[in-house]
Design a protein around this motif. Structure first.
Motif, PDB file in Angstrom:
ATOM      1  N   MET A 198       0.834  -1.205   0.000  1.00 20.25           N
ATOM      2  CA  MET A 198       0.000   0.000   0.000  1.00 20.25           C
ATOM      3  C   MET A 198       0.865   1.249   0.000  1.00 20.25           C
ATOM      4  SD  MET A 198      -3.232  -0.428   2.500  1.00 20.25           S
ATOM      5  CE  MET A 198      -2.174  -1.125   3.748  1.00 20.25           C
ATOM      6  N   SER A 199       0.481   2.228  -0.800  1.00 18.60           N
ATOM      7  CA  SER A 199       1.289   3.440  -0.873  1.00 18.60           C
ATOM      8  C   SER A 199       0.385   4.672  -1.027  1.00 18.60           C
ATOM      9  CB  SER A 199       2.210   3.285  -2.089  1.00 18.60           C
ATOM     10  OG  SER A 199       2.872   4.477  -2.318  1.00 18.60           O
ATOM     11  N   TYR A 200       0.710   5.712  -0.289  1.00 21.66           N
ATOM     12  CA  TYR A 200      -0.069   6.967  -0.323  1.00 21.66           C
ATOM     13  C   TYR A 200       0.885   8.149  -0.419  1.00 21.66           C
ATOM     14  CZ  TYR A 200      -3.984   4.170   1.352  1.00 21.66           C
ATOM     15  OH  TYR A 200      -4.963   3.215   1.476  1.00 21.66           O
ATOM     16  N   ASP A 201       0.382   9.257  -0.991  1.00 24.60           N
ATOM     17  CA  ASP A 201       1.194  10.486  -0.972  1.00 24.60           C
ATOM     18  C   ASP A 201       1.440  10.905   0.481  1.00 24.60           C
ATOM     19  OD1 ASP A 201       1.410  10.814  -3.746  1.00 24.60           O
ATOM     20  OD2 ASP A 201      -0.609  11.680  -3.846  1.00 24.60           O
ATOM     21  N   ALA A 202       0.370  10.843   1.298  1.00 23.91           N
ATOM     22  CA  ALA A 202       0.528  11.238   2.701  1.00 23.91           C
ATOM     23  C   ALA A 202      -0.219  10.267   3.599  1.00 23.91           C
ATOM     24  CB  ALA A 202      -0.013  12.654   2.908  1.00 23.91           C
ATOM     25  N   VAL A 203       0.400   9.980   4.738  1.00 25.47           N
ATOM     26  CA  VAL A 203      -0.286   9.199   5.773  1.00 25.47           C
ATOM     27  C   VAL A 203      -0.375  10.087   7.007  1.00 25.47           C
ATOM     28  CG1 VAL A 203      -0.198   7.177   7.278  1.00 25.47           C
ATOM     29  CG2 VAL A 203       0.530   6.977   4.907  1.00 25.47           C
ATOM     30  N   VAL A 204      -1.579  10.170   7.586  1.00 26.17           N
ATOM     31  CA  VAL A 204      -1.800  11.000   8.763  1.00 26.17           C
ATOM     32  C   VAL A 204      -2.018  10.082   9.961  1.00 26.17           C
ATOM     33  CG1 VAL A 204      -3.291  12.760   9.816  1.00 26.17           C
ATOM     34  CG2 VAL A 204      -2.908  12.785   7.332  1.00 26.17           C
ATOM     35  N   ALA A 205      -1.151  10.202  10.982  1.00 22.71           N
ATOM     36  CA  ALA A 205      -1.316   9.400  12.209  1.00 22.71           C
ATOM     37  C   ALA A 205      -2.091  10.239  13.214  1.00 22.71           C
ATOM     38  CB  ALA A 205       0.043   9.009  12.763  1.00 22.71           C
ATOM     39  N   GLY A 206      -3.349   9.869  13.470  1.00 20.13           N
ATOM     40  CA  GLY A 206      -4.193  10.614  14.409  1.00 20.13           C
ATOM     41  C   GLY A 206      -5.393  11.220  13.693  1.00 20.13           C
ATOM     42  N   GLY A 207      -6.568  10.672  13.975  1.00 20.27           N
ATOM     43  CA  GLY A 207      -7.788  11.119  13.267  1.00 20.27           C
ATOM     44  C   GLY A 207      -8.659  12.000  14.133  1.00 20.27           C
ATOM     45  N   SER A 208      -8.091  13.134  14.580  1.00 15.71           N
ATOM     46  CA  SER A 208      -8.897  14.121  15.306  1.00 15.71           C
ATOM     47  C   SER A 208      -8.833  15.421  14.498  1.00 15.71           C
ATOM     48  CB  SER A 208      -8.327  14.268  16.717  1.00 15.71           C
ATOM     49  OG  SER A 208      -9.060  15.184  17.471  1.00 15.71           O
ATOM     50  N   VAL A 209      -9.169  16.571  15.120  1.00 10.35           N
ATOM     51  CA  VAL A 209      -9.312  17.771  14.284  1.00 10.35           C
ATOM     52  C   VAL A 209      -8.084  18.085  13.417  1.00 10.35           C
ATOM     53  CG1 VAL A 209     -11.184  19.109  15.309  1.00 10.35           C
ATOM     54  CG2 VAL A 209      -8.926  19.215  16.354  1.00 10.35           C
ATOM     55  N   ALA A 210      -6.883  18.149  14.018  1.00 15.41           N
ATOM     56  CA  ALA A 210      -5.718  18.589  13.243  1.00 15.41           C
ATOM     57  C   ALA A 210      -5.447  17.626  12.076  1.00 15.41           C
ATOM     58  CB  ALA A 210      -4.494  18.692  14.151  1.00 15.41           C
ATOM     59  N   GLY A 211      -5.466  16.329  12.359  1.00 16.16           N
ATOM     60  CA  GLY A 211      -5.178  15.343  11.322  1.00 16.16           C
ATOM     61  C   GLY A 211      -6.245  15.323  10.237  1.00 16.16           C
ATOM     62  N   LEU A 212      -7.500  15.447  10.651  1.00 16.42           N
ATOM     63  CA  LEU A 212      -8.592  15.352   9.669  1.00 16.42           C
ATOM     64  C   LEU A 212      -8.652  16.595   8.770  1.00 16.42           C
ATOM     65  CD1 LEU A 212     -11.272  13.754  12.008  1.00 16.42           C
ATOM     66  CD2 LEU A 212     -10.215  12.656  10.011  1.00 16.42           C
ATOM     67  N   PHE A 213      -8.421  17.784   9.363  1.00 14.80           N
ATOM     68  CA  PHE A 213      -8.395  18.987   8.515  1.00 14.80           C
ATOM     69  C   PHE A 213      -7.238  18.896   7.531  1.00 14.80           C
ATOM     70  CE2 PHE A 213     -10.912  21.338  11.868  1.00 14.80           C
ATOM     71  CZ  PHE A 213     -11.966  21.670  11.035  1.00 14.80           C
ATOM     72  N   CYS A 214      -6.114  18.392   8.012  1.00 13.42           N
ATOM     73  CA  CYS A 214      -4.939  18.267   7.151  1.00 13.42           C
ATOM     74  C   CYS A 214      -5.261  17.327   5.980  1.00 13.42           C
ATOM     75  CB  CYS A 214      -3.778  17.735   7.990  1.00 13.42           C
ATOM     76  SG  CYS A 214      -2.232  17.675   7.123  1.00 13.42           S
ATOM     77  N   ALA A 215      -5.858  16.176   6.303  1.00 14.06           N
ATOM     78  CA  ALA A 215      -6.211  15.196   5.261  1.00 14.06           C
ATOM     79  C   ALA A 215      -7.215  15.796   4.275  1.00 14.06           C
ATOM     80  CB  ALA A 215      -6.791  13.951   5.919  1.00 14.06           C
ATOM     81  N   ARG A 216      -8.178  16.567   4.807  1.00 14.38           N
ATOM     82  CA  ARG A 216      -9.194  17.194   3.931  1.00 14.38           C
ATOM     83  C   ARG A 216      -8.514  18.069   2.877  1.00 14.38           C
ATOM     84  NH1 ARG A 216     -12.814  21.915   6.467  1.00 14.38           N
ATOM     85  NH2 ARG A 216     -10.987  23.113   5.849  1.00 14.38           N
ATOM     86  N   GLU A 217      -7.510  18.854   3.322  1.00 15.14           N
ATOM     87  CA  GLU A 217      -6.844  19.784   2.407  1.00 15.14           C
ATOM     88  C   GLU A 217      -5.987  19.034   1.385  1.00 15.14           C
ATOM     89  OE1 GLU A 217      -7.437  23.211   2.450  1.00 15.14           O
ATOM     90  OE2 GLU A 217      -8.960  22.494   3.865  1.00 15.14           O
ATOM     91  N   ILE A 218      -5.282  17.996   1.838  1.00 13.69           N
ATOM     92  CA  ILE A 218      -4.407  17.241   0.912  1.00 13.69           C
ATOM     93  C   ILE A 218      -5.273  16.556  -0.163  1.00 13.69           C
ATOM     94  CG2 ILE A 218      -2.742  15.340   0.724  1.00 13.69           C
ATOM     95  CD1 ILE A 218      -1.934  15.936   3.679  1.00 13.69           C
ATOM     96  N   ALA A 219      -6.364  15.931   0.305  1.00  9.25           N
ATOM     97  CA  ALA A 219      -7.238  15.214  -0.637  1.00  9.25           C
ATOM     98  C   ALA A 219      -7.928  16.189  -1.596  1.00  9.25           C
ATOM     99  CB  ALA A 219      -8.281  14.412   0.148  1.00  9.25           C
ATOM    100  N   ALA A 220      -8.212  17.416  -1.121  1.00  5.66           N
ATOM    101  CA  ALA A 220      -8.901  18.401  -1.982  1.00  5.66           C
ATOM    102  C   ALA A 220      -8.081  18.723  -3.217  1.00  5.66           C
ATOM    103  CB  ALA A 220      -9.155  19.679  -1.189  1.00  5.66           C
ATOM    104  N   ARG A 221      -6.773  18.546  -3.137  1.00  6.76           N
ATOM    105  CA  ARG A 221      -5.902  18.854  -4.280  1.00  6.76           C
ATOM    106  C   ARG A 221      -5.522  17.596  -5.052  1.00  6.76           C
ATOM    107  NH1 ARG A 221      -6.275  22.169  -0.511  1.00  6.76           N
ATOM    108  NH2 ARG A 221      -6.181  24.405  -0.881  1.00  6.76           N
ATOM    109  N   GLY A 222      -6.274  16.530  -4.829  1.00  9.85           N
ATOM    110  CA  GLY A 222      -6.148  15.332  -5.661  1.00  9.85           C
ATOM    111  C   GLY A 222      -5.051  14.365  -5.248  1.00  9.85           C
ATOM    112  N   HIS A 223      -4.464  14.563  -4.060  1.00 11.29           N
ATOM    113  CA  HIS A 223      -3.398  13.647  -3.619  1.00 11.29           C
ATOM    114  C   HIS A 223      -3.988  12.535  -2.756  1.00 11.29           C
ATOM    115  CE1 HIS A 223      -0.702  16.625  -5.216  1.00 11.29           C
ATOM    116  NE2 HIS A 223      -1.260  17.552  -4.445  1.00 11.29           N
TER     117      HIS A 223
END
Ligand code: FAD
Length: 378
Positions: A1-26
């Motif tokens: 399995m391979s991803y552009d980014a992996v976020v450890a921790g699914g609370s506000v900071a991690g989820l907002f970060c993931a939202r922004e990365i995914a919004a740009r197609g990564h």
């Protein structure tokens, strides 16, 4: 399995970060060690409406609990000041639901979220989790205060917060109680949620938060406890480097909650957003400097304010109960209405300056703090 980014921790900071990365197609994967996003909740839920707007969240019916109209702040000797909080537009939100709402936003943008999956260790561009190994280009450390405990214990206070039902919880009123003996360097609080429920908590240096909270509750009166939370809070401000190699640290893990109150939904959430945007640019350009723009953006927004908050809390730590009472005694009705009319929930050192009398007659404050007060005014 391979991803552009992996976020450890699914609370506000991690989820907002993931939202922004995914919004740009990564491609982005969020791993969360608990069984459920948003749970166990360890938060009072106080947040400004303007802060929520900046984070791109309109609280849903489920997320919104109540509106705060006033804040009652008490000194150890029982002096009280009541601030009218209507202009500051502060809400109590349900953190279990807020985290789920942000998870939904991230998922809609294309992020993948997995619960009951823990980050174990990092090996160059691969992380080991309890559910196997994953390759990444960027790892986001969003593990909250638990990540800081391993690096630096100096700024950690233990907190206890119970969710209770009680007749004495007043709708719309937040209570803050200072006492240098019972809650050294911090305070106890009452936050109303909805339907007669509320969150009551304490934190302090070198105390048993649980015992202090039980004493506080006994003195308040009859109540039923429906949930207990014991969690560390971080009050030492941001860590030195948010970015190290291919790891980007966000939220409480980067010390992004307020040094005065440990409130972090807004400042940690924005940390996640700035980081997510910087990571996206890095993924597009391969320029490492793009990652560093994240720390620059966060520091431009919060750096000065957090420095002053840090200094304010150092002053608070030095005050004994007599001095706190003296300061409360010097707060005039004019200061109270100035604070109610002009101060900001998220950037509140100007309110602290007024409360401490640092700009008024200066007499009480100068006797206590001497020339050091310039640091907070500067
Ligand atoms: C008692 C209390 C009351 C508070 N009240 C308020 C308030 O009223 N208003 C406010 O703005 N802020 C408040 N805060 C602060 C606020 O809750 C935090 O600042 C905010 O939650 C920080 O978000 P975060 O995403 O950085 O970290 P966290 O919310 O701590 O999330 C970290 C996540 O990482 C997960 N995790 C940890 N280790 C691993 C691992 N190895 N692998 C995978 N996942 C992992 C955890 O399970 C957790 O879900 C309060 C905090 C406490 C303790």
């Amino acid at each position: 399995m391979s991803y552009d980014a992996v976020v450890a921790g699914g609370s506000v900071a991690g989820l907002f970060c993931a939202r922004e990365i995914a919004a740009r197609g990564h491609s982005v994967l969020v791993i969360e060690e608990d069984f459920e996003i948003g749970s166990p909740e360890h938060c009072g839920g106080l947040v400004s409406v303007s802060g929520m707007e900046d984070l791109g969240v309109i609280p849903s019916g489920k997320t919104f609990d109540s509106q705060i109209t006033r804040a009652e702040i008490s000194s150890p000797g029982g002096k009280k000041i009541t601030l009218d909080a209507k202009k500051q537009n502060v809400s109590v939100i349900n953190r279990r639901e807020l985290d789920k709402q942000v998870a939904r936003q991230a998922q809609k943008n294309g992020a993948e979220i997995r619960v009951k999956t823990s980050f174990k260790e990092i090996r160059e561009n691969r992380i080991v989790t309890t559910a196997g190994e994953v390759d990444f280009k960027i790892l986001v450390d969003a593990r909250g205060v638990s990540a800081l405990i391993q690096k630096d214990r100096t700024g950690i206070l233990q907190s206890a917060q119970y969710e209770i039902y009680a007749d004495w919880i007043e709708k719309g009123k937040v209570e803050v109680n200072f006492d240098a003996v019972k809650y050294p360097g911090f305070f106890s609080w009452v936050i109303p949620s909805c339907g007669g429920a509320g969150k009551v908590g304490v934190a302090g240096k070198n105390i048993s938060a649980m015992q202090a909270l039980e004493k506080f509750l006994d003195q308040k009166g009859k109540h039923s406890i429906i949930r207990k939370v014991f969690a560390p809070i971080w009050v030492n401000g941001p860590v030195e480097n948010f970015v190290s190699g291919n790891t980007v640290t966000v939220g409480d893990a980067a010390g992004q909650s307020k040094p005065t109150t440990a409130g972090g939904i807004y400042s940690c959430g924005l940390g996640g957003i700035y980081a997510g945007r910087a990571i996206s640019k890095f993924l597009e350009t391969k320029k490492h400097d793009e990652l560093k723009s994240y720390q620059k953006s966060w520091t431009e927004k919060f750096g000065k304010e957090f420095e002053r908050q840090l200094f304010a809390r150092k002053m608070l730590e030095r005050l004994d109960n007599k001095s706190i009472d003296a300061l409360f005694g010097s707060i005039t009705p004019e200061i109270i209405s100035d604070m109610s009319d002009n101060d900001d929930f998220d950037f509140h050192t100007s309110a602290i300056i007024k409360m401490l009398g640092l700009k008024g007659s200066l007499k009480v404050a100068q006797t206590i703090f001497g020339s050091e007060i310039r640091k907070i005014l500067g």
